[in-house]
Design a protein around this motif. Structure first.
Motif, short mmCIF file in Angstrom:
data_model
loop_
_atom_site.label_atom_id
_atom_site.label_comp_id
_atom_site.label_asym_id
_atom_site.label_seq_id
_atom_site.Cartn_x
_atom_site.Cartn_y
_atom_site.Cartn_z
N PRO A 21 0.78 -18.69 2.74
CA PRO A 21 1.57 -17.56 2.47
C PRO A 21 2.91 -17.48 3.27
N PRO A 22 3.93 -16.99 3.07
CA PRO A 22 5.08 -16.78 4.04
C PRO A 22 4.75 -15.72 5.24
N LEU A 23 3.63 -14.96 5.11
CA LEU A 23 3.45 -13.96 5.90
C LEU A 23 2.03 -13.48 6.44
N PHE A 24 1.63 -13.42 7.38
CA PHE A 24 0.26 -13.19 7.77
C PHE A 24 0.35 -11.66 8.66
N GLN A 25 -0.55 -10.64 8.06
CA GLN A 25 -0.46 -9.53 8.79
C GLN A 25 -2.15 -9.31 8.91
N MET A 26 -2.16 -9.30 10.35
CA MET A 26 -3.59 -9.23 11.19
C MET A 26 -3.89 -8.15 11.84
N THR A 27 -4.96 -7.51 12.23
CA THR A 27 -5.64 -6.96 13.25
C THR A 27 -6.64 -7.50 13.89
N ILE A 28 -6.53 -7.73 15.03
CA ILE A 28 -7.55 -8.44 15.81
C ILE A 28 -7.98 -7.84 17.19
N GLY A 29 -8.93 -8.30 17.88
CA GLY A 29 -9.37 -7.62 19.08
C GLY A 29 -9.12 -8.64 20.28
N PRO A 30 -8.99 -8.05 21.44
CA PRO A 30 -9.04 -9.09 22.55
C PRO A 30 -10.26 -10.05 22.69
N GLY A 31 -10.14 -11.40 22.67
CA GLY A 31 -11.34 -12.33 22.71
C GLY A 31 -11.76 -12.62 21.42
N VAL A 33 -11.34 -14.68 17.49
CA VAL A 33 -10.89 -15.80 17.04
C VAL A 33 -10.95 -15.70 15.58
N TRP A 34 -9.68 -16.21 15.03
CA TRP A 34 -9.50 -15.95 13.60
C TRP A 34 -9.06 -17.28 13.18
N ARG A 35 -9.58 -17.88 12.16
CA ARG A 35 -9.05 -19.09 11.41
C ARG A 35 -8.46 -18.99 9.97
N SER A 36 -7.59 -19.67 9.89
CA SER A 36 -7.15 -19.63 8.35
C SER A 36 -6.23 -21.13 8.23
N SER A 37 -5.50 -21.11 7.02
CA SER A 37 -4.64 -22.52 6.95
C SER A 37 -3.54 -22.08 6.07
N LEU A 38 -2.41 -22.98 6.44
CA LEU A 38 -1.19 -22.97 5.45
C LEU A 38 -1.16 -24.00 4.59
N LYS A 39 -0.54 -23.62 3.35
CA LYS A 39 -0.30 -24.78 2.23
C LYS A 39 0.87 -25.11 2.40
N VAL A 40 1.25 -26.29 2.40
CA VAL A 40 2.47 -26.85 2.43
C VAL A 40 2.72 -27.83 1.25
N VAL A 41 3.80 -27.52 0.30
CA VAL A 41 3.83 -28.23 -0.97
C VAL A 41 5.23 -29.17 -0.70
N ASN A 42 5.23 -30.23 -1.10
CA ASN A 42 6.27 -31.10 -1.08
C ASN A 42 6.66 -31.32 -2.60
N THR A 43 7.81 -30.76 -2.94
CA THR A 43 8.35 -30.95 -4.41
C THR A 43 9.61 -31.81 -4.49
N SER A 145 6.06 -19.48 8.33
CA SER A 145 5.05 -18.62 7.93
C SER A 145 5.19 -17.57 9.30
N LEU A 146 5.26 -16.08 8.88
CA LEU A 146 5.43 -15.19 10.12
C LEU A 146 4.04 -14.77 10.23
N PHE A 147 3.79 -14.26 11.52
CA PHE A 147 2.66 -13.69 11.89
C PHE A 147 3.05 -12.30 12.53
N LEU A 148 2.19 -11.12 12.00
CA LEU A 148 2.56 -9.84 12.50
C LEU A 148 1.07 -9.51 12.86
N ALA A 149 0.73 -9.69 14.06
CA ALA A 149 -0.63 -9.15 14.61
C ALA A 149 -0.68 -7.93 15.49
N ARG A 150 -1.50 -7.05 15.25
CA ARG A 150 -1.91 -6.03 15.99
C ARG A 150 -2.93 -6.21 16.77
N VAL A 151 -3.08 -6.10 18.13
CA VAL A 151 -4.22 -6.10 18.84
C VAL A 151 -4.55 -4.90 19.16
N ASN A 152 -6.18 -4.62 18.83
CA ASN A 152 -6.87 -3.11 19.04
C ASN A 152 -6.67 -2.85 20.45
#
Length: 184
Positions: A21-31, A33-43, A145-152
């Motif tokens: 995705p072009p944008l990740f929005q997440m809320t996460i706490g100190p300490g 861990v969050w895992r994910s992946s990006l898909k990159v397409v070669n056209t 891909s932008l990351f907008l994170a909010r730490v609790n």
């Protein structure tokens, strides 16, 4: 000689690369861990080798401009979201017309500052250094891909009206334009 000319011609062709995705929005706490992946397409009609990196992202100006900020050695790790993102620095091969998932991990430090943190994962080509002894113009292309994170945690958010006025002194109709500038 023909292979050399074909390589040079490809270097000036357009590069088509898509990231989702072009944008990740997440809320996460100190300490946490969050895992994910990006898909990159070669056209492109050719195979491609790309590289992934992270940078901090910050807003600037009053028109919503943003800019990528490299990670500096003196960046506080409690604030720098780009430092929290782990992604492979190795070359990533993508065959023509195919896609690749690039996994990453976000590790929020225990002393992470509460509030908003912004970063990006950039994926793109790296320029070829054909002649280390001479002057070169090196070009690379990247998508992000932008990351907008909010730490609790407790955050003090405030702002104020910096300017509020009408755009003209006199109006003949009730169609009035207001100008509002808000400082955050």
């Amino acid at each position: 000689l023909f292979g050399f000319l074909a390589y040079k011609a490809r270097a000036f062709a357009e590069l088509a690369l898509t990231i989702t995705p072009p944008l990740f929005q997440m809320t996460i706490g100190p300490g946490e861990v969050w895992r994910s992946s990006l898909k990159v397409v070669n056209t492109n009609p050719y195979d491609l080798t790309v590289y992934a990196s992270t940078m901090n992202f910050e807003a600037g100006g009053e028109e919503g401009q943003g800019r990528f900020v490299p990670i500096l050695e003196d960046d506080a790790s409690s604030y720098s979201l780009a430092q929290w993102i782990e992604i492979t620095p190795d070359p990533i091969f993508i065959p023509q017309g195919k896609s690749v998932d690039i996994p990453f991990t976000v590790r929020t430090p225990q002393d992470a500052e509460a509030g908003g943190h912004y970063a990006a994962i950039l994926v793109g080509t790296r320029p070829q250094n054909e002649n280390a002894n001479g002057a070169n113009i090196l070009v690379s292309s990247q998508v992000s891909s932008l990351f907008l994170a909010r730490v609790n945690g407790d955050v003090r958010e405030e702002g104020h009206i910096k300017e509020f006025r009408v755009s003209r002194t006199f109006y003949e109709k009730s169609d009035i334009d207001f100008i509002l500038r808000f400082a955050n």
